[in-house]
Design a protein around this motif. Structure first.
Motif, mmCIF file in Angstrom:
data_model
loop_
_atom_site.group_PDB
_atom_site.id
_atom_site.type_symbol
_atom_site.label_atom_id
_atom_site.label_comp_id
_atom_site.label_asym_id
_atom_site.label_seq_id
_atom_site.Cartn_x
_atom_site.Cartn_y
_atom_site.Cartn_z
ATOM 1 N N THR A 1 0.810 -1.278 -0.049
ATOM 2 C CA THR A 1 -0.200 0.141 0.043
ATOM 3 C C THR A 1 0.808 1.312 0.059
ATOM 4 O OG1 THR A 1 -1.835 -1.141 1.171
ATOM 5 C CG2 THR A 1 -1.743 1.197 1.294
ATOM 6 N N LEU A 2 0.842 2.036 -1.049
ATOM 7 C CA LEU A 2 1.775 3.138 -1.168
ATOM 8 C C LEU A 2 0.927 4.441 -1.220
ATOM 9 C CD1 LEU A 2 3.595 1.669 -4.516
ATOM 10 C CD2 LEU A 2 4.317 1.736 -1.999
ATOM 11 N N ASP A 3 -0.294 4.456 -1.597
ATOM 12 C CA ASP A 3 -1.014 5.742 -1.490
ATOM 13 C C ASP A 3 -1.960 5.939 -0.303
ATOM 14 O OD1 ASP A 3 -3.000 3.722 -2.075
ATOM 15 O OD2 ASP A 3 -3.434 4.686 -4.060
ATOM 16 N N GLY A 4 -1.835 4.950 0.823
ATOM 17 C CA GLY A 4 -2.927 4.840 1.874
ATOM 18 C C GLY A 4 -4.178 4.571 1.630
ATOM 19 N N ALA B 1 -3.835 -1.757 -1.985
ATOM 20 C CA ALA B 1 -2.516 -2.388 -2.352
ATOM 21 C C ALA B 1 -2.241 -2.140 -3.680
ATOM 22 C CB ALA B 1 -2.692 -3.828 -2.084
ATOM 23 N N THR B 2 -1.029 -1.684 -3.822
ATOM 24 C CA THR B 2 -0.654 -1.671 -5.238
ATOM 25 C C THR B 2 0.099 -3.130 -5.674
ATOM 26 O OG1 THR B 2 -0.367 0.616 -5.239
ATOM 27 C CG2 THR B 2 1.066 -0.399 -6.817
ATOM 28 N N HIS B 3 -0.253 -3.666 -6.761
ATOM 29 C CA HIS B 3 0.411 -4.875 -7.331
ATOM 30 C C HIS B 3 1.662 -4.650 -8.188
ATOM 31 C CE1 HIS B 3 -3.355 -6.568 -5.855
ATOM 32 N NE2 HIS B 3 -3.746 -5.888 -7.039
ATOM 33 N N LYS B 4 2.514 -5.745 -8.174
ATOM 34 C CA LYS B 4 3.733 -5.580 -8.863
ATOM 35 C C LYS B 4 4.808 -4.560 -8.318
ATOM 36 C CE LYS B 4 1.867 -7.911 -12.861
ATOM 37 N NZ LYS B 4 1.666 -7.999 -14.543
ATOM 38 N N VAL B 5 4.831 -4.396 -7.378
ATOM 39 C CA VAL B 5 5.682 -3.321 -6.713
ATOM 40 C C VAL B 5 7.146 -4.063 -6.503
ATOM 41 C CG1 VAL B 5 6.393 -2.053 -4.393
ATOM 42 C CG2 VAL B 5 3.935 -2.170 -5.415
ATOM 43 N N MET B 6 8.215 -3.404 -6.684
ATOM 44 C CA MET B 6 9.649 -4.177 -6.378
ATOM 45 C C MET B 6 10.121 -3.528 -5.335
ATOM 46 S SD MET B 6 10.863 -3.828 -10.471
ATOM 47 C CE MET B 6 10.229 -5.153 -11.859
ATOM 48 N N SER B 7 10.629 -4.463 -4.734
ATOM 49 C CA SER B 7 11.294 -4.244 -3.396
ATOM 50 C C SER B 7 12.494 -5.052 -3.211
ATOM 51 C CB SER B 7 10.434 -4.080 -2.035
ATOM 52 O OG SER B 7 11.082 -3.629 -0.782
ATOM 53 N N TYR B 8 13.543 -4.609 -1.940
ATOM 54 C CA TYR B 8 14.419 -5.503 -1.495
ATOM 55 C C TYR B 8 13.984 -6.090 -0.245
ATOM 56 C CZ TYR B 8 17.848 -3.197 -5.083
ATOM 57 O OH TYR B 8 17.945 -2.740 -6.006
ATOM 58 N N SER C 1 -6.020 6.245 -10.287
ATOM 59 C CA SER C 1 -6.921 6.241 -9.227
ATOM 60 C C SER C 1 -7.272 5.000 -8.751
ATOM 61 C CB SER C 1 -8.286 7.024 -9.899
ATOM 62 O OG SER C 1 -8.847 6.171 -10.932
ATOM 63 N N ASP C 2 -6.726 3.854 -9.167
ATOM 64 C CA ASP C 2 -7.143 2.520 -8.709
ATOM 65 C C ASP C 2 -6.135 1.841 -7.998
ATOM 66 O OD1 ASP C 2 -5.569 2.093 -10.758
ATOM 67 O OD2 ASP C 2 -6.544 0.477 -11.747
ATOM 68 N N SER C 3 -4.843 2.774 -7.531
ATOM 69 C CA SER C 3 -3.741 2.521 -6.851
ATOM 70 C C SER C 3 -2.668 1.513 -7.571
ATOM 71 C CB SER C 3 -4.300 1.673 -5.722
ATOM 72 O OG SER C 3 -5.063 2.533 -4.587
ATOM 73 N N GLN C 4 -2.943 1.398 -8.783
ATOM 74 C CA GLN C 4 -2.238 0.731 -9.785
ATOM 75 C C GLN C 4 -1.145 1.215 -10.471
ATOM 76 O OE1 GLN C 4 -2.231 -2.625 -8.710
ATOM 77 N NE2 GLN C 4 -3.777 -1.801 -7.347
ATOM 78 N N THR D 1 2.522 10.380 -9.382
ATOM 79 C CA THR D 1 1.325 11.216 -8.751
ATOM 80 C C THR D 1 1.108 10.807 -7.283
ATOM 81 O OG1 THR D 1 0.407 8.878 -9.170
ATOM 82 C CG2 THR D 1 0.157 10.254 -11.289
ATOM 83 N N VAL D 2 1.963 10.125 -6.784
ATOM 84 C CA VAL D 2 1.719 9.725 -5.325
ATOM 85 C C VAL D 2 3.117 10.108 -4.555
ATOM 86 C CG1 VAL D 2 1.626 8.185 -3.291
ATOM 87 C CG2 VAL D 2 0.090 8.116 -5.516
#
Length: 469
Positions: A49-52, A55-62, A184-187, A205-206
């Protein structure tokens, strides 16, 4: 909104060890943060969840093996100056990747640039990094593969190199400032627009700090807190101000400043770091706001809330940071290297050091990388090991370019736009129509990439490298 109380932080300090969650309130006694060796770092795809909102899908992280965390953002890696560090990168993405250790003067083979210093790390494969950091300060790590997508989707993390002789603070907050391009759909939406890539770059945008919109961090009332601020955005240049307290600038790009000054407004461009000593208000519950006033409407980046009885510290109490190696240039005998930053006619681009966006908008010395020349992947210049150089950087475009040099440090010696200080750095924001001289000693052998850290500019031509032999 993520909030972590001082009590929780102190209670969890023994568990956190080397893995910073962005904020740490430290006891007044000295405390070691030795990173395990080797670290198992996984590049992975997650939901976050990035925009509060959702959930956003296909986020990349370590992520770190054996260190589960409720925080989905890349961990703060903590190293010790002069102590060997090792890490194994495991690639769980669906595309190749690497890790570049931004700002660290390390052996060329460890620099993380495909086709220049190492092969791709393909999905399911791994790569072992090992080096000893020679400088203390605030640095960061990110990929150098498909950089606009991978960094844009989250692969940017703070890296701290500590020195036992640094002054003790009452707390520390590491801030990873960056945008995400979400609908607007958090994706995720398209990472860039060609017309914007040909100008300042495509903005997100965020807006987030440590992957949260306007987080609030609890800090000890009346204490001195070290703020390690990283601009890891692919585009945005920040104009940072502080409301509700005083802070002193103590380091830029990991290196102590020649003279400390109170923060009025600091410009922080992609790739740059700013270390501040924040004097927290004495009253419990008082709020301090870090704001970005660029371009016109102030935007709260994050807030700090005073907690507990006042510690009654003073900015004048703060001792000097541990010194790093300087840049001792022989200006009288330095060789000058011309570097013209310019736009270029729109052309279809070939694969570059970090892939292509399919366009060519920007150039160094009138050649977008790779160039249409006899040797399209030749270095910008060949430098002799141990010799002094002055990079004569001229920006003839109407846009600013944060220029980053891998593997070595420089310092500005003159500019036609403003007075410069002898600040050691690895990333310099070249203003429109600015002519700046960056002095360096070619003290690290290898092929070292030199590029604009507005990633759309990097990937559409404003890239090259120096060969040091």
């Amino acid at each position: 909104m993520f909030q972590l109380s001082r009590r929780t932080l102190l209670k969890s300090a023994a568990v956190a060890g080397a893995y910073g969650a962005g904020v740490a309130v430290l006891p007044r006694l000295s405390q070691a943060f030795a990173a395990p060796s080797p670290l198992d770092i996984e590049a992975r795809i997650i939901d976050a969840t990035l925009d509060g909102q959702a959930a956003t899908h296909k986020v990349m992280s370590y992520g770190l093996a054996g260190a589960p965390s409720a925080d989905p953002s890349p961990p703060v890696l903590r190293l010790k100056r002069g102590k060997p560090f090792a890490a194994r990168l495991t690639n769980s993405l669906d595309e190749p990747t690497t890790i570049h250790w931004h700002g660290l003067r390390i052996p060329n083979a460890q620099d993380g640039v495909p086709f220049v210093t190492q092969p791709y790390v393909y999905p399911g494969d791994h790569f072992d990094y090992a080096f000893t950091p020679p400088d203390a300060g605030t640095f960061w790590y990110h990929p150098h593969c498909n950089t606009l997508t991978q960094m844009g989707r989250g692969l940017t993390g703070v890296l701290v190199v500590e020195d036992d002789s640094d002054p003790v603070f009452d707390g520390e907050v590491a801030l990873n400032l960056r945008d995400f391009r979400l609908g607007s759909d958090s994706q995720f939406i398209a990472q860039f627009k060609p017309r914007d890539a040909a100008k300042t770059g495509t903005f997100g945008t965020v807006r987030t700090a440590n992957w949260q919109p306007e987080p609030i961090y609890d800090v000890p009332a009346g204490g001195l807190v070290r703020l390690r601020v990283l601009a890891s955005d692919v585009t945005r240049i920040y104009n940072l101000t502080l409301e509700g307290a005083e802070a002193m600038i103590i380091a830029i790009d990991g290196h102590p400043v020649p003279e400390r000054t109170l923060l009025d407004m600091a410009v922080l461009a992609p790739g740059q770091r700013l270390d501040l000593a924040l004097r927290v208000p004495d009253s419990e519950g008082a709020l301090v706001s870090l704001q970005d006033i660029r371009p016109s409407t102030p935007k709260v980046v994050t807030q700090f809330r005073a907690v507990g009885a006042t510690l009654k510290r003073n900015l004048g109490d703060l001792g000097a940071l541990a010194e790093n190696a300087g840049v001792e240039v022989d200006l009288k005998n330095a060789t000058e290297v011309p570097l013209l930053l310019s736009a270029t006619a729109e052309n279809a681009a070939k694969d570059s050091i970090c892939g292509t966006l399919g366009y060519s908008f920007w150039a160094i010395n009138k050649v977008p990388y790779p160039g249409d020349t006899a040797d399209p992947t030749a270095p910008i210049a060949e430098l002799k090991l141990g010799q002094s150089y002055i990079l004569n950087v001229e920006n003839v475009t109407p846009h600013a370019h944060p220029i980053h040099l891998h593997g070595m440090n420089f310092k500005a010696v003159s500019s036609n736009k403003h007075d410069v200080t002898a600040q050691v750095s690895d990333t310099y924001l070249v203003l429109p129509d600015e002519k700046v001289q960056l002095a360096l000693v070619a003290d690290n052998p290898g092929d070292w990439v030199f590029h604009c850290h507005v990633i759309e500019h990097q990937k559409t031509g404003m890239t090259g490298y120096f060969r040091v032999t």
